[in-house]
Design a protein around this motif. Sequence first.
Motif, PDB file in Angstrom:
ATOM      1  N   THR A  37      -9.803 -15.960 -49.814  1.00  0.00           N
ATOM      2  CA  THR A  37      -8.600 -15.997 -48.995  1.00  0.00           C
ATOM      3  C   THR A  37      -8.898 -16.662 -47.667  1.00  0.00           C
ATOM      4  N   THR A  38      -7.884 -17.258 -47.098  1.00  0.00           N
ATOM      5  CA  THR A  38      -8.021 -17.861 -45.765  1.00  0.00           C
ATOM      6  C   THR A  38      -7.175 -17.127 -44.743  1.00  0.00           C
ATOM      7  N   THR A  39      -6.535 -16.046 -45.169  1.00  0.00           N
ATOM      8  CA  THR A  39      -5.641 -15.313 -44.267  1.00  0.00           C
ATOM      9  C   THR A  39      -6.231 -13.959 -43.913  1.00  0.00           C
ATOM     10  N   SER A  40      -5.817 -13.461 -42.771  1.00  0.00           N
ATOM     11  CA  SER A  40      -6.215 -12.138 -42.299  1.00  0.00           C
ATOM     12  C   SER A  40      -4.950 -11.421 -41.827  1.00  0.00           C
ATOM     13  N   PRO A  41      -4.778 -10.111 -42.139  1.00  0.00           N
ATOM     14  CA  PRO A  41      -5.751  -9.246 -42.812  1.00  0.00           C
ATOM     15  C   PRO A  41      -5.813  -9.485 -44.319  1.00  0.00           C
ATOM     16  N   ILE A  42      -6.891  -8.986 -44.927  1.00  0.00           N
ATOM     17  CA  ILE A  42      -7.094  -9.109 -46.368  1.00  0.00           C
ATOM     18  C   ILE A  42      -6.485  -7.874 -47.045  1.00  0.00           C
ATOM     19  N   PRO A  43      -5.570  -8.054 -47.996  1.00  0.00           N
ATOM     20  CA  PRO A  43      -4.990  -6.884 -48.677  1.00  0.00           C
ATOM     21  C   PRO A  43      -5.974  -6.299 -49.703  1.00  0.00           C
ATOM     22  N   VAL A  44      -6.255  -5.009 -49.576  1.00  0.00           N
ATOM     23  CA  VAL A  44      -7.136  -4.314 -50.523  1.00  0.00           C
ATOM     24  C   VAL A  44      -6.303  -3.181 -51.151  1.00  0.00           C
ATOM     25  N   HIS A  45      -5.908  -3.328 -52.448  1.00  0.00           N
ATOM     26  CA  HIS A  45      -5.026  -2.358 -53.125  1.00  0.00           C
ATOM     27  C   HIS A  45      -5.871  -1.320 -53.858  1.00  0.00           C
ATOM     28  N   PHE A  46      -5.396  -0.070 -53.829  1.00  0.00           N
ATOM     29  CA  PHE A  46      -6.145   0.999 -54.496  1.00  0.00           C
ATOM     30  C   PHE A  46      -5.178   1.924 -55.238  1.00  0.00           C
ATOM     31  N   GLU A  47      -5.722   2.580 -56.267  1.00  0.00           N
ATOM     32  CA  GLU A  47      -5.055   3.676 -56.975  1.00  0.00           C
ATOM     33  C   GLU A  47      -6.107   4.717 -57.303  1.00  0.00           C
ATOM     34  N   ALA A  48      -5.804   6.011 -57.052  1.00  0.00           N
ATOM     35  CA  ALA A  48      -6.768   7.085 -57.287  1.00  0.00           C
ATOM     36  C   ALA A  48      -6.135   8.174 -58.138  1.00  0.00           C
ATOM     37  N   HIS A  49      -6.922   8.773 -59.040  1.00  0.00           N
ATOM     38  CA  HIS A  49      -6.449   9.840 -59.925  1.00  0.00           C
ATOM     39  C   HIS A  49      -7.492  10.941 -59.987  1.00  0.00           C
ATOM     40  N   ASP A  50      -7.019  12.173 -60.135  1.00  0.00           N
ATOM     41  CA  ASP A  50      -7.914  13.325 -60.326  1.00  0.00           C
ATOM     42  C   ASP A  50      -7.313  14.179 -61.435  1.00  0.00           C
ATOM     43  N   ALA A  51      -8.083  14.445 -62.488  1.00  0.00           N
ATOM     44  CA  ALA A  51      -7.557  15.158 -63.657  1.00  0.00           C
ATOM     45  C   ALA A  51      -7.288  16.627 -63.366  1.00  0.00           C
ATOM     46  N   LEU A  52      -7.950  17.226 -62.372  1.00  0.00           N
ATOM     47  CA  LEU A  52      -7.830  18.661 -62.129  1.00  0.00           C
ATOM     48  C   LEU A  52      -6.932  18.995 -60.950  1.00  0.00           C
ATOM     49  N   SER A  53      -6.877  18.113 -59.980  1.00  0.00           N
ATOM     50  CA  SER A  53      -6.048  18.403 -58.800  1.00  0.00           C
ATOM     51  C   SER A  53      -5.517  17.105 -58.230  1.00  0.00           C
ATOM     52  N   GLU A  54      -4.666  17.233 -57.272  1.00  0.00           N
ATOM     53  CA  GLU A  54      -4.072  16.049 -56.679  1.00  0.00           C
ATOM     54  C   GLU A  54      -5.047  15.392 -55.686  1.00  0.00           C
ATOM     55  N   VAL A  55      -4.889  14.053 -55.528  1.00  0.00           N
ATOM     56  CA  VAL A  55      -5.666  13.307 -54.527  1.00  0.00           C
ATOM     57  C   VAL A  55      -4.959  13.425 -53.183  1.00  0.00           C
ATOM     58  N   SER A  56      -5.695  13.895 -52.202  1.00  0.00           N
ATOM     59  CA  SER A  56      -5.087  14.081 -50.886  1.00  0.00           C
ATOM     60  C   SER A  56      -5.402  12.937 -49.920  1.00  0.00           C
ATOM     61  N   GLN A  57      -6.501  12.215 -50.183  1.00  0.00           N
ATOM     62  CA  GLN A  57      -6.889  11.147 -49.224  1.00  0.00           C
ATOM     63  C   GLN A  57      -7.816  10.152 -49.906  1.00  0.00           C
ATOM     64  N   THR A 114      -2.166   0.080 -50.133  1.00  0.00           N
ATOM     65  CA  THR A 114      -2.870  -1.169 -49.804  1.00  0.00           C
ATOM     66  C   THR A 114      -3.412  -1.083 -48.377  1.00  0.00           C
ATOM     67  N   PHE A 115      -4.736  -1.238 -48.272  1.00  0.00           N
ATOM     68  CA  PHE A 115      -5.353  -1.348 -46.945  1.00  0.00           C
ATOM     69  C   PHE A 115      -5.164  -2.780 -46.433  1.00  0.00           C
ATOM     70  N   LYS A 116      -4.875  -2.916 -45.161  1.00  0.00           N
ATOM     71  CA  LYS A 116      -4.819  -4.235 -44.524  1.00  0.00           C
ATOM     72  C   LYS A 116      -6.115  -4.407 -43.714  1.00  0.00           C
ATOM     73  N   PHE A 117      -7.082  -5.038 -44.379  1.00  0.00           N
ATOM     74  CA  PHE A 117      -8.438  -5.132 -43.812  1.00  0.00           C
ATOM     75  C   PHE A 117      -8.571  -6.370 -42.918  1.00  0.00           C
ATOM     76  N   VAL A 118      -8.968  -6.132 -41.666  1.00  0.00           N
ATOM     77  CA  VAL A 118      -9.199  -7.231 -40.714  1.00  0.00           C
ATOM     78  C   VAL A 118     -10.691  -7.588 -40.738  1.00  0.00           C
ATOM     79  N   PRO A 119     -11.062  -8.806 -41.146  1.00  0.00           N
ATOM     80  CA  PRO A 119     -12.483  -9.202 -41.252  1.00  0.00           C
ATOM     81  C   PRO A 119     -13.100  -9.451 -39.869  1.00  0.00           C
TER      82      PRO A 119
END
Length: 458
Positions: free
Chosen positions: A7-27, A53-58
């Motif tokens: 990429t040549t642009t800033s911030p850099i988009p960093v997308h995430f998805e989190a799962h927990d089989a026993l309890s909910e994800v809080s953070q 999506t994190f907006k990461f500044v390099p």
Amino acid sequence: MSCPEATTTSPIPVHFEAHDALSEVSQVTLYYRFQTKNGTWKSYGSFSKDSGTFKFVPSHGFGIYEFSATATDSLGNQGTPGDIPLCHADYQSSIPVISPSNMSHDFGEVAIGKDKVWALRIANSGGSSLVISEIKTSGDYSCSDTTPITIPSGDTCQVSVKFSPQGIGRRDGWLTITSNDTNTPNCNINLTGTGFEQNAQPQPNIVLNGASFEEGDRFLAQVEAEYSGPSTTADLYVSVFLPGGWHLYCPSFSTMPEPFISSIQLYPGYKLGRTTIIDVIIPKLDPGQCSFMALFCHEGTLTPMGDGATESFTLDGPPRLSLSLNGSTFREGDVMSLSRTIENPGLAKSVDLYVGITLPTGETLFYPSLSDTPDPFTRDIRLNEGETVGPVELFSLALPGIQPGNYLWLAVLTPASEFDSFSNIPTCGWTFTASRAGTRSPGVSMGFARFPRPDVPR
């Protein structure tokens, strides 16, 4: 987790998805590291939900950023970022960026008349093609690569820089690369190298404060040197040859070889300023021809480096003169005889003999001219080394009637054709008494006008 690979642009988009089989994800917490595999992860920030999506500044500028993440469940359990990144992004400039492999280079030592080539790598770390329009050099440096040179984004090229020393010692210069990198349109690279003369040997020189010395003279010997060859280490030996076959090494004046200066780091352009070997008052020594020698040898050996240097000098001694007179009291008509003896403890030399007479009035005149103008009595007397000559009669004459009183003969030796005393000045006193009965003593001027000249070869 995902992000753009480049990429040549800033911030850099960093997308995430989190799962927990026993309890909910809080953070979810984002970690990153910059261009360092197995480096330390640094925390960037957190989201209080299981996707986003994190907006990461390099912050470290252009380069590769690796990302990982950890999730915290509702019970407070949290993982740690693994060694393997979950994704990475190559943050690039949208313009060309010139990135030389080195911003300076030392070619080391190169013999005059020879060349040395350095391969400079030029990378384009920007997002568009880098065009090199000109390459300039200065000093003893050159580059034969032709321009323009186009380097696509992410590629490299190589140019050859040549060092051809034209002189001895350090030779500085620069290489300037002109390109379409708007931030660094003229990229300067410092160049240095050292030129030396092939097969050159160190050149010592002995400096003395004179050519001939006598007992009591100040004697000063100094050594200096210069070198134009490649770097090496050497010892400097200084020795003196004296009459009688003595060969002594400085500084201790031992007969065993010893360096005057040890472990000298020689390099192209090295100079040793004048360094005192000895500064003494000459003691009583045998006369003769002497010499100092300075010689460089390879460190720890007696293997010479070149021919060295020799400076000769003479140990001499002044001649000693003595006078003898055939009496101490004279009258008119008496025969006076004056003789001289010369001792020459030094080397062979030629001298002139001056004779003078001091009158009862205190006036001193040169003899036989009886004037105050220096006039040698005998010219160019040749004295051999260690020779004693005499007694030799200077004159024998009958005295006329002169003014009564006390008189003094004196003499001195000078170097041939130079009126510069370099011997002792011996004297012989005598008295002229009243004339014999029936004679008359003339006045001083009249008497010395009649004073006889010696009828002997001069």
